[in-house]
Scaffold this motif. Sequence first.
Motif, short mmCIF file in Angstrom:
data_model
loop_
_atom_site.label_atom_id
_atom_site.label_comp_id
_atom_site.label_asym_id
_atom_site.label_seq_id
_atom_site.Cartn_x
_atom_site.Cartn_y
_atom_site.Cartn_z
N ARG A 56 2.79 42.00 8.18
CA ARG A 56 2.68 40.63 8.45
C ARG A 56 2.53 40.18 9.78
O ARG A 56 1.94 39.12 9.83
CB ARG A 56 4.11 40.13 7.75
CG ARG A 56 4.18 40.10 6.10
CD ARG A 56 5.05 39.68 5.50
NE ARG A 56 6.28 40.32 5.92
CZ ARG A 56 7.55 39.85 5.89
NH1 ARG A 56 7.77 38.59 5.55
NH2 ARG A 56 8.64 40.56 6.50
N LEU A 57 3.30 40.84 10.50
CA LEU A 57 3.13 40.53 12.08
C LEU A 57 2.17 40.67 12.68
O LEU A 57 1.58 39.75 13.27
CB LEU A 57 4.36 41.32 12.97
CG LEU A 57 4.30 41.03 14.33
CD1 LEU A 57 4.75 39.60 14.73
CD2 LEU A 57 5.32 42.18 15.10
N LEU A 58 1.42 41.74 12.28
CA LEU A 58 -0.13 42.09 12.73
C LEU A 58 -1.00 41.13 12.20
O LEU A 58 -1.99 40.64 12.74
CB LEU A 58 -0.38 43.34 12.38
CG LEU A 58 0.26 44.45 13.32
CD1 LEU A 58 -0.26 45.86 12.76
CD2 LEU A 58 -0.04 44.46 14.67
N VAL B 270 1.41 41.42 -1.21
CA VAL B 270 0.79 42.93 -1.62
C VAL B 270 1.66 43.83 -1.32
O VAL B 270 1.74 44.99 -2.10
CB VAL B 270 -0.62 42.81 -1.04
CG1 VAL B 270 -1.33 44.34 -1.04
CG2 VAL B 270 -1.44 41.89 -1.46
N ILE B 271 2.25 43.97 -0.22
CA ILE B 271 3.03 44.93 0.03
C ILE B 271 4.38 44.75 -0.74
O ILE B 271 4.65 46.03 -0.90
CB ILE B 271 3.41 44.91 1.56
CG1 ILE B 271 1.99 45.20 2.57
CG2 ILE B 271 4.43 45.82 2.31
CD1 ILE B 271 1.98 44.92 3.96
N SER B 272 4.91 43.88 -1.03
CA SER B 272 6.07 43.81 -1.79
C SER B 272 5.55 44.49 -3.19
O SER B 272 6.74 45.28 -3.64
CB SER B 272 6.61 42.36 -1.93
OG SER B 272 7.02 41.97 -0.75
N THR B 273 4.66 44.24 -3.61
CA THR B 273 4.26 44.73 -4.93
C THR B 273 4.17 46.14 -4.70
O THR B 273 4.51 46.80 -5.75
CB THR B 273 2.81 44.14 -5.39
OG1 THR B 273 2.82 42.68 -5.34
CG2 THR B 273 2.55 44.56 -6.69
N PHE B 274 3.44 46.72 -3.71
CA PHE B 274 3.37 48.06 -3.17
C PHE B 274 4.82 48.82 -3.50
O PHE B 274 5.01 49.79 -4.04
CB PHE B 274 2.62 48.45 -2.33
CG PHE B 274 2.56 49.69 -1.97
CD1 PHE B 274 1.73 50.72 -2.53
CD2 PHE B 274 3.38 50.39 -0.73
CE1 PHE B 274 1.95 51.96 -1.96
CE2 PHE B 274 3.34 51.60 -0.47
CZ PHE B 274 2.56 52.54 -1.14
N GLN B 275 5.57 48.00 -2.72
CA GLN B 275 6.90 48.50 -2.71
C GLN B 275 7.75 48.75 -4.07
O GLN B 275 8.67 49.55 -4.17
CB GLN B 275 7.79 47.91 -1.52
CG GLN B 275 7.47 47.97 -0.18
CD GLN B 275 8.20 47.32 0.89
OE1 GLN B 275 8.50 46.20 0.65
NE2 GLN B 275 8.64 47.96 1.87
N ALA B 276 7.55 47.66 -4.79
CA ALA B 276 8.27 47.59 -6.13
C ALA B 276 7.77 48.87 -6.92
O ALA B 276 8.18 49.35 -7.66
CB ALA B 276 8.01 46.26 -6.53
N ILE C 258 9.90 52.05 -2.75
CA ILE C 258 10.19 52.39 -1.36
C ILE C 258 10.80 51.14 -0.63
O ILE C 258 10.07 50.12 -0.85
CB ILE C 258 8.72 52.69 -0.46
CG1 ILE C 258 8.11 53.96 -0.98
CG2 ILE C 258 8.93 52.96 0.92
CD1 ILE C 258 6.62 54.23 -0.49
N ASN C 259 11.72 51.25 -0.08
CA ASN C 259 12.47 50.20 0.32
C ASN C 259 12.64 50.02 1.87
O ASN C 259 13.73 50.10 2.59
CB ASN C 259 14.04 49.90 -0.28
CG ASN C 259 13.71 49.57 -1.65
OD1 ASN C 259 12.86 48.79 -2.07
ND2 ASN C 259 14.75 50.01 -2.58
N GLU C 260 11.63 50.40 2.61
CA GLU C 260 11.62 50.36 4.13
C GLU C 260 11.16 48.96 4.74
O GLU C 260 10.21 48.26 4.28
CB GLU C 260 10.37 51.47 4.51
CG GLU C 260 10.44 51.47 5.96
CD GLU C 260 11.80 52.00 6.63
OE1 GLU C 260 12.07 51.99 7.75
OE2 GLU C 260 12.39 52.89 5.86
N GLN C 261 12.38 48.29 5.55
CA GLN C 261 11.90 47.11 5.87
C GLN C 261 10.78 46.97 6.91
O GLN C 261 10.10 45.78 6.96
CB GLN C 261 13.14 46.83 6.64
CG GLN C 261 14.54 46.64 5.71
CD GLN C 261 14.20 45.38 4.75
OE1 GLN C 261 13.61 44.24 5.04
NE2 GLN C 261 14.64 45.65 3.45
N THR C 262 10.58 47.97 7.70
CA THR C 262 9.45 47.69 8.85
C THR C 262 8.19 48.07 8.01
O THR C 262 7.13 47.36 8.29
CB THR C 262 9.46 48.87 9.63
OG1 THR C 262 9.55 50.36 9.02
CG2 THR C 262 10.77 49.02 10.46
N LEU C 263 8.02 48.58 6.71
CA LEU C 263 6.91 48.49 5.91
C LEU C 263 6.42 47.12 5.74
O LEU C 263 5.04 46.73 5.66
CB LEU C 263 6.95 49.32 4.57
CG LEU C 263 5.65 49.63 3.70
CD1 LEU C 263 4.56 50.49 4.66
CD2 LEU C 263 5.95 50.46 2.61
#
Length: 89
Positions: free
Chosen positions: A54-56, A34-40, A44-49
């Motif tokens: 995913r960690l949480l 979901v987050i990768s789809t949002f980034q695409a 936005i290419n922020e690694q911490t995003l």
Amino acid sequence: MTPDVAVNIWREAMWLIVLLVAVIVMPSLLIGLVISTFQAATQINEQTLSFLPRLLTTLIVIIITGPWLLRRIMEFTEQLVLSIPMLVG
């Protein structure tokens, strides 16, 4: 102990490992998708995003399903220990 019994024990152990890992990894995988789809979509290419959610998610899943996971491991171990006399003799 016959090879069939050893293979059966091995199969049960591997199935338990797959089940436990799937319970922990699948929600993180879905959140990452979901987050990768949002980034695409937003470029936005922020690694911490992608890392932090995913960690949480993984931590929350471990907290929620931890007792069930531990119970499954304990049941398998108890079954294995109790079957030792039949396997040896």
